[in-house]
Design an enzyme around this catalytic site. Sequence first.
Site, mmCIF file in Angstrom:
data_model
loop_
_atom_site.group_PDB
_atom_site.id
_atom_site.type_symbol
_atom_site.label_atom_id
_atom_site.label_comp_id
_atom_site.label_asym_id
_atom_site.label_seq_id
_atom_site.Cartn_x
_atom_site.Cartn_y
_atom_site.Cartn_z
ATOM 1 N N LYS A 28 0.801 -1.230 0.000
ATOM 2 C CA LYS A 28 0.000 0.000 0.000
ATOM 3 C C LYS A 28 0.837 1.285 0.000
ATOM 4 O O LYS A 28 0.436 2.275 -0.589
ATOM 5 C CB LYS A 28 -0.942 0.015 1.210
ATOM 6 C CG LYS A 28 -2.060 -1.015 1.115
ATOM 7 C CD LYS A 28 -2.967 -0.898 2.323
ATOM 8 C CE LYS A 28 -4.121 -1.875 2.243
ATOM 9 N NZ LYS A 28 -5.113 -1.621 3.295
ATOM 10 N N ASP B 150 -9.581 3.192 2.795
ATOM 11 C CA ASP B 150 -9.659 2.543 4.112
ATOM 12 C C ASP B 150 -10.345 3.448 5.138
ATOM 13 O O ASP B 150 -11.148 2.982 5.956
ATOM 14 C CB ASP B 150 -8.257 2.162 4.614
ATOM 15 C CG ASP B 150 -7.699 0.962 3.865
ATOM 16 O OD1 ASP B 150 -8.487 0.111 3.399
ATOM 17 O OD2 ASP B 150 -6.463 0.870 3.726
#
Length: 288
Positions: A71, A108
Amino acid sequence: MTISGKTKLAAVIGWPIEHSLSPALHGFWFMEHGLDAAVVPLPVKPENLREVIRCLPLMGFRGAWVTLPHKEQALSLLDEVDGAGKAIGAVNTLIFGPDAKISGKNTDAFGFLENLKAQQPGVQLRGKSAMVLGAGGAASAIIQSLITAGCSKILVSNRTESRAHTLASHWKEKAGYPVDAVPWEAKENHLTNVSLLVNTTSLGMVGQPDLKIGIGGLPDTAIVADIIYRPLKTSLLQKAEAAGHPICTGLGMLVHQGRPGFESMFGVAPSNINGAEQALIKMLGLDA
Ligand code: ATR
């Protein structure tokens, strides 16, 4: 499901990737919406990430989700990054545009907040204090969501205190956000005004030790959330529920973080969010 030359393709990239829930999650929505589409899990070593990401648009993929450990690295490989991705320093959703242009987002924080709102409708964090346990990538995304929700004070506590300080100063220096580190051993002493307590550590996960924290100092109305979803209700959440606190389980965050990418890649906003979560619960045997 049969893949043909007409199937719309997306990827999920991780190392390892066997345990990714993305293919099943999006597969549920493909069925719901009658889409001829597939999410292909790709095991990609970190040293090959750049090449793979650059090739996928050329192979007809519409986008990709990236998971651990990629990520942060993915952020540096993109043509365009959204505000959340820049602020958190990591992305989880890549959208491939015309001319193979790659845009990245971090969904997220969105996923956490949407899940919280779904489980605690009417939750209001503006002007409130929150405590985040843990200081990894997940904690950073949660802090972004709490800032978006308007929290006026965010406390971070982590076993390795230096990581909590690094995270707190990252956000403070960014724009003077009200994020402070508190020592792991003394976290219970700082719960008095906390309206939301979130566990982002791996403590409480199947196979890991439980999170040991006395929550008696929390106000009665404080929400207790965990981003762990194996088990669905961690010992922290069980304890909080028994003490009368509203709680928020973790699996929904994973479901909600997938929504924006799905819509961008396949042109339809996924419906039946609850059905998707139930399908994952069944698949993981969490209802047993
Ligand atoms: P992620 O990026 O998914 O958040 P991570 O960076 O590995 O994952 O973070 C895991 C978190 O769980 C960390 O905050 C870690 O604390 P340390 O920074 O001290 O390692 C926390 N954690 C893991 N095992 C722990 C334990 N036994 N006691 C306390 N915290 C623990």
